[in-house]
Structures are given as C-alpha cells and as structure tokens.
Design an enzyme around this catalytic site. Structure first.
Site: not given
Ligand code: ATP
Ligand code: MG
Length: 746
Positions: A41-42, A231-232, A262, A608
């Site tokens: 997402k981020t 975000d969040e 979350q 995490r």
């Molecule tokens: P959270 O809910 O914990 O905030 P999130 O959904 O924001 O998580 P991110 O932090 O954006 O998730 O991504 C998690 C990990 O996966 C990061 O290391 C990111 O670089 C990697 N990632 C995300 N999308 C891809 C992709 N398409 N290919 C490879 N790695 C990815």
């Molecule tokens: Mg995130």
C-alpha cells in the site's frame, strides 16, 4: 496491455502487480486501496506520487500527501525522489495532519481570531489553562480533575465538535453540559492569548474551510490541490476525515490506503469506520484490493491471519505470498523475564551468525517497561541497540527521579540528585528557596543536604517550607538507616511510597501515568538481581554511560504501536501473556472493543516480520517484588498449529516461583525506626559566646542586632553560627549569623 506498455516506459512501474499498477494509474476520482499488511500500500502511494509528478499531471505543490508520522513523511520524500532518479521534489504538502494543518492555519489565522504567530500549547500548558478557568468558575478541581476534563475536550475535538455543538450533538448529561461551558471559555481564553492546542489545528481549519459566508479559502485549496493522498487511513479520526473530505471536494482526486485490521489508535479517537464507509462518503469511489504480500513468508502470514480471524466485523481478507513457507514461527515459553531476555539475546546472536544484519532485527514490546530487561541483556552481550520512539529505560523521567531518591539515600552529598527531587512531588519548595539553600551551602561549604539540615535549625525559612524540608530530611535519615537492615529493593519500594512519589503518579490522570507506574515497578523488580543498593546504582551508572555507538548496525527496540508500517527480517514479540498482552487495562476500559484492538496490535506485530518471528511468554514475572504467575496469551492459542513450533522450558500452565522476600501485599511490611539525625558541624570559627560571621563581623552574646525579616533584637545564645535572638517584635527566633548586622552598623 496498454498498462503494461506504460510500465515499460516508466521503469518504476515494472515491478508492480496488476492491482498495484491499477491503483497507481487510477488517477482521477476517489480511490481506496484496502489491503492487508505488506501488500504494498505504501509502495503504491509512493509510486503513484512519483508517477503523477513524472507525467506532469501536477507540480509538487499541487499534491497533498498525509503520512502518520514525520519520519514516514521523510521516508516517502526520499523514496519518491529516488524513483525519479534523484529529482528534487520540494515544495509539496507532505506531512502529518498536524504539521500540514499548522502550516495552513498560520496563513488564515485571522479568520478564527488568531494572529499568524500563534503559539501551539503543549499538553501541560493546556491543562494548566483549563485548571485556571475551572478555579475561576468555582469548579472543584479535586472532584473534576482538570487532566481528565482535558481528555474529554480532546475527544470532542477529535470528533470535530466545537463548543456550540456540545449539548446539541451530545445527549448531554449535566456534567457534559457543564464541561461544555468550560470548553467554551477555554476556547475563548486560547484566542485571547493567541494560542491553540493540537486539536485546534484541525478544528480551526475545518471551521475556516466550512465558513458559509466566505468560501475563498476553500476555493483556494480546491484550486491548488489536484491530488490528495493518505497513508494509514484506518487510523484517522472524524476531524481528520472531515478536513480531507472538505479539501477533496475540489478535484475529487483522493486516494487513501489502509487496512481495517491494523487500526490500533481507537484509544486516541481513530475511527475504523472511516475506512469502511469510504465508498459511501466519496461518490463514485473505486476500491482496489491487494492480496499478494511481498513482505513475509506464508507461515508468518497464516499465523497472523489465524489470530486476526478471531475479530468480528472485519472485512476479511486473506493474503498470500510467493516467497514460500519459510521457517515456522517459534513460540517459546520461558521461566521468567530474565530467561526471556537471555533467550532473545542468544537468538539475536544466532541470527547474526547466520548473516542477518542487526538493522533488520527488532524487539517489539506491548508496553514500555518491558524494554528494560532486553536493554540490560544487550548491554551485557555488547549488542548495539536503540530504543526507537522513546527513551532508554534508565533515561525515562520517572526512573531518573526514582534513582535520584535512591542516590540521595545512598549518598547524602549527591546535590544534583537531591535538587532533582526536592520538589518532586510538589512540596512548595521553589527556586528561591533552593537558591537560598545553595547559597548557605556555599558559604559554609556544606553539601545541599547539610545546608538544609543546618538552615532548618533556624527560622530563616518560612515555617511551612522549614517543616517540609525537615520532614524530608527525617525521611532520608530513616531510609539511610535502613540500608543495612532491609533488602534494597524493598527499601526502594518503601522510599517511593513514603516520599509520595508513587502516589504522585497514581493520582496523575494523564495517559502516560500508568506506563510510568509500570516502569517504576519494573525498576524495583529489576533491582533484585543486584547484591546491594550500591551495587545496583553502580550498574545503572555504567548502563547510562554506555551511549549509542552512533554508527553501525543496531537492534531496534520499540512498542508495537511504534512499529506500524515498518518491516524487519526478524521480529521478536515478547511478553505474550494474559494481562500484559492483551493488556488488562485496555480490556478493562473498553471490553470487547479493547480486546479486538489488542488483537489487531498482535496482527500488526506478526506482520512486521519478513522471515522470522519469535513469540515468547513466561511462567512468572516479578512485578514490584512479587512473583506473579502468568498464563500464556489467548493470542497464542489462536495461532494455527501448523505454522508454529512451540518450544517450552516448562508446562504451559506456567510455574510460579517464590523469592526470598515474597509477600502478598504490594508493600512489604517494614519496621519503622525513628532515626536520630546527625547534624553537621558548622565550619565557622567560634568560641563560646562569640562568633565571627562570614562577613568577618565579630558577634557576641548580649549584642543588639538587626535582622532583615525580624527587625531589632538581642542575642541571647550562640550555637556555632546559629544565634538565638530575642527580637523586639518577633519574639525569640533562631537565625543565622550571616543574616544579621550589629545594630550600631545599620
Ligand atoms: P503495511 O500494511 O505494513 O503498512 P504496506 O501494505 O504499506 O504494509 P509496503 O510497506 O508498501 O506494504 O510493502 C511491503 C514490502 O513489500 C516492502 O518491502 C515493499 O518494497 C515490497 N513490495 C511491495 N510491492 C512489491 C512488488 N510489486 N514487488 C516487490 N516488492 C514489493
Ligand atoms: Mg504501509
């Protein structure tokens, strides 16, 4: 397919999966990315930002991006800049709700009766101001504790309720209505002193943007912000939501990302409902779900899912990962907290040997006091660590205060320590008195402690101050006499109780107070590992000296709340025991809702981890000197068996142990002994009936003298530099020779 060709043109799009790409390329209209942890997402938000800039759809200044912390804002800035090959991306509105609103409000302050240089009050000032108002209004501040009242006002502000709405929206009880009135006065006073509090930053901006008589500010922002990103989103409160919605009415281009599982800030007013009703709130909203997790192994994901599946009212989503099953989650039961820290230390070293970087290892605790044992262990092992988002255990305010009490007990000449706590808890000993005490000490080369002993034998101090100081000195004398007769941890507990220090925090109603009490209790528990008070204080001095090495890798220790959005190769999750996690307080205060928020916290914790997750629970914890048996957290039972390897040093039921001073009550019983105080000898020269004071004046019995406070009188007795004088008006008083002058010299 056209999308894929786009991806070829923009290298930062290549790695994204179809849904992620869709989210990045959906630029017009409201968009919600609702997806579980680690699904990117981020990353989508960051890439989308870069893409908007790169395709020339907006200048940086036309984008509003909201992150949960300032640190996250900084990271996002760096990442976007990185995606764009180092292109500087300045001038955009990127930050937390508070930071962004503060900036805006400075520009339009006059519209809410402030000038642009308004002050933002800190929480202490806020309460002080409210208390003043309550006193003027004749409200009993013992019954209606200002800090608690402030909390209610803050929650109103979280819900964007201005004073005029209280009583209308609130099916107000009498108490509410009264407080509503205080709230109104508080807001008026803030205006008068050109100040606002944190809640006002949003509240005032909402008022300005909503003003029906003048829409120019709203229009200005509508014109300016072409894209809004958040975000969040699951942790936004009502006020934040309203602010976003007002701003989004212009372009209608709002993209929020979040995960209902979350939402962990309900206790601060976050409304998970905001994310659940996004589609209703923003017409024509598109919702994209991401299911592939890129962070964790399948074992970790399934374990996290097993826990969160027990919550009701979730949207429900299951994640998968193509990074394989990985290793099982380790659940380890240990005897006690010390064994837990020892085991974690060993595992960290083991990971290091396997090539894990310490930077990719974290210990995530539920509650602040838990950090102590890990800090001690890491110091012993020489493993560098940092406590992220908080102070190291022995540097915390309440711990430093408690240590100051112990230091003065141990060593009466510890002036710094004595000065630190002389008026904590409040004893009406102000800076002027302290200055006078120091001055007296300097004159006669006394330490602060002896200066007090000496000065309190005279009438130089106001009777109330004198009484208080004498009591404090008596207390220290008694505590000191107990050093050899009492277990030092027991003594420390006694000191914290008798000095009123513990009570001070027990009566404090701020949200931080319970954590501080836990820390103090942990301090007492921890002391038992040392031979003596001296031994313990030496240990602390060494620990405090052990500063961060600065450079190099380190293990992160932080709370689960602080770990939101972050990721680590290996994560240690200690203290999974009923009462500690899920936290008893949270369950007591909010029942099932509280328990579910705790469970989401467990979900945040497990997710995490990228590769390894280690959960621990112990059979008994030493809490404030008593061994307390603990039961493994219900969240452990909720973990799916297949993904978990349980290792335990003992039966799961936990095994109690008793210590040599185990007692049933909180406070061990103590034989209180009155202690004769030893009075320090004055260094001034004297012979019976005659003394030369610090100014070199000879003072004799029978002499007529003048004292600034008591006027004229006659010396009737000389005891060192302390003189008994029969004053004409004030009667017989004991004063210091340095405070008088011979009457004939006036
Ligand atoms: P959270 O809910 O914990 O905030 P999130 O959904 O924001 O998580 P991110 O932090 O954006 O998730 O991504 C998690 C990990 O996966 C990061 O290391 C990111 O670089 C990697 N990632 C995300 N999308 C891809 C992709 N398409 N290919 C490879 N790695 C990815
Ligand atoms: Mg995130």
């Amino acid at each position: 397919m056209q999308e894929r060709s786009q991806a070829a043109e923009y290298p930062y799009l290549t790695g994204l999966n179809t849904e992620q790409l869709a989210a990045v390329e959906t630029m017009d209209g409201p968009l919600l990315v609702l997806a579980g942890a680690g699904t990117g997402k981020t990353r989508v938000l960051t890439t989308r930002l870069a893409h908007i800039l790169n395709t020339g759809r907006a200048y940086p200044s036309q984008i509003l991006a909201v992150t949960f912390t300032n640190k996250a804002a900084q990271e996002m800035k760096e990442r976007v800049s990185g995606l764009l090959g180092g292109m500087p991306v300045d001038g955009w509105a990127l930050g937390t709700f508070h930071a962004l609103c503060a900036k805006m409000l400075r520009r339009h302050a006059d519209r809410v009766g402030l000038s642009s240089n308004f002050t933002i009050l800190d929480p202490d000032d806020q309460v002080r101001l409210l208390k003043q108002i309550m006193e003027v209004e004749g409200v009993d501040t013992k019954k209606w504790v200002p800090k608690v009242m402030m909390g209610v006002i803050e929650r109103w502000k979280d819900r964007a309720l201005t004073p005029d709405k209280i009583g209308m929206d609130e099916v107000g009880e009498m108490a509410d209505r009264k407080l509503g009135k205080l709230y109104e006065i508080y807001q008026r006073r803030l205006r008068e002193i050109n100040a606002c509090d944190f809640g006002d930053l949003l509240l005032h901006m909402i008022t300005i943007l909503r003003d029906p008589t003048d829409r120019s500010v709203l229009e200005e922002y509508h014109h300016r912000f072409r894209y809004i990103m958040v975000d969040e989103y699951q942790d936004t409160n009502v006020a934040q939501y309203l602010w976003l919605r007002l701003l989004a009415q212009g372009s209608n281009n709002i993209c929020c990302v979040g995960d209902d599982d979350q939402s962990i800030y309900g206790w601060r007013g976050a409304e998970v409902g905001n994310i659940l009703k996004f589609e209703q709130d923003f017409n024509g909203a598109k919702v994209i779900r991401l299911e592939q997790n890129y962070r964790s192994t399948n074992n970790i994901l399934k374990a996290a899912h097993g826990v969160i599946a027990n919550n009701e009212g979730r949207l429900g989503k299951e994640l998968w990962s193509d990074s394989g099953d990985g290793e099982k989650i380790i659940v380890r039961g240990l005897w006690d907290g010390e064994a837990e820290a020892r085991w974690v230390g060993e595992e960290v070293e083991q990971l290091q040997r396997k090539g894990f970087s310490l930077d990719s290892v974290a210990v995530l605790v539920r509650t602040g006091f838990q950090t102590r044992e890990f800090e001690e262990r890491f110091i012993k092992l020489g493993v560098p660590y940092k406590v992220i988002g908080g102070a190291r255990f022995y540097e915390r305010l309440e711990i430093r205060d408690a240590l100051a009490y112990l230091r003065v007990t141990m060593q009466k000449a510890d002036d710094l320590a004595l000065e630190r706590i002389i008026n904590t808890p409040k004893r009406a000993i102000g800076p002027a008195t302290i200055a006078a005490l120091y001055e007296h000490g300097r004159k006669y080369q006394f330490c602060l402690h002896d200066a007090i002993l000496d000065l309190t034998q005279t009438d130089e101090l106001r009777p109330k101050v004198k009484g208080t100081l004498m009591k404090l000195m008596d207390d220290f004398g008694r505590w000191r006499s107990l050093i050899d007769n009492m277990h030092h941890a027991e003594l420390a507990a006694l000191i914290l109780e008798e000095s009123g220090y513990m009570r001070m925090w027990q009566e404090d109603k701020t949200p931080e107070a319970p954590g501080r009490i836990e820390n103090l209790k942990e301090l007492i528990s921890g002391m038992q590992e040392y031979e003596s008070l001296q031994n313990f204080l030496e240990h602390v001095a060494l620990v405090l000296e052990n500063q961060d090495s600065g450079l190099g890798e380190f293990v992160s220790i932080m709370t689960l709340h602080g770990a939101k959005g972050l990721e680590f190769d290996a994560v240690f999750l200690p203290g999974w025991e009923e009462g500690l996690f899920p936290s008893q307080r949270s369950m007591d205060e909010n029942g099932l809702k509280g328990l579910e928020e705790e469970r989401r916290l467990a979900y945040v914790g497990i997710t995490r981890a990228k590769k390894r997750a280690f959960l621990t629970f112990v059979g008994s914890r030493r809490i404030y000197g008593n061994w307390v048996n603990s039961i493994p957290s219900r969240f452990i039972d909720e973990l799916p068996k297949v993904q978990v390897e349980v290792q335990t040093e003992m039966g799961l039921a936990g095994a109690g142990r008793s210590s040599h001073w185990d007692s049933s009550g909180l406070m061990p019983r103590v034989q209180k002994r009155q202690v004769q105080m030893r009075v320090a000898k004055a260094p001034s020269e004297y012979s019976a009936g005659k003394v030369i004071n610090a100014d070199g004046v000879v003072i004799e019995r029978g002499m007529r003298v003048f004292h600034n406070k008591f006027g004229y009188g006659k010396i009737i007795h000389i005891d060192g530099h302390k003189l008994d004088i029969a004053f004409d008006k004030a009667g017989k008083k004991r004063v210091l020779d340095s405070f008088i002058k011979p009457a004939d010299q006036i």
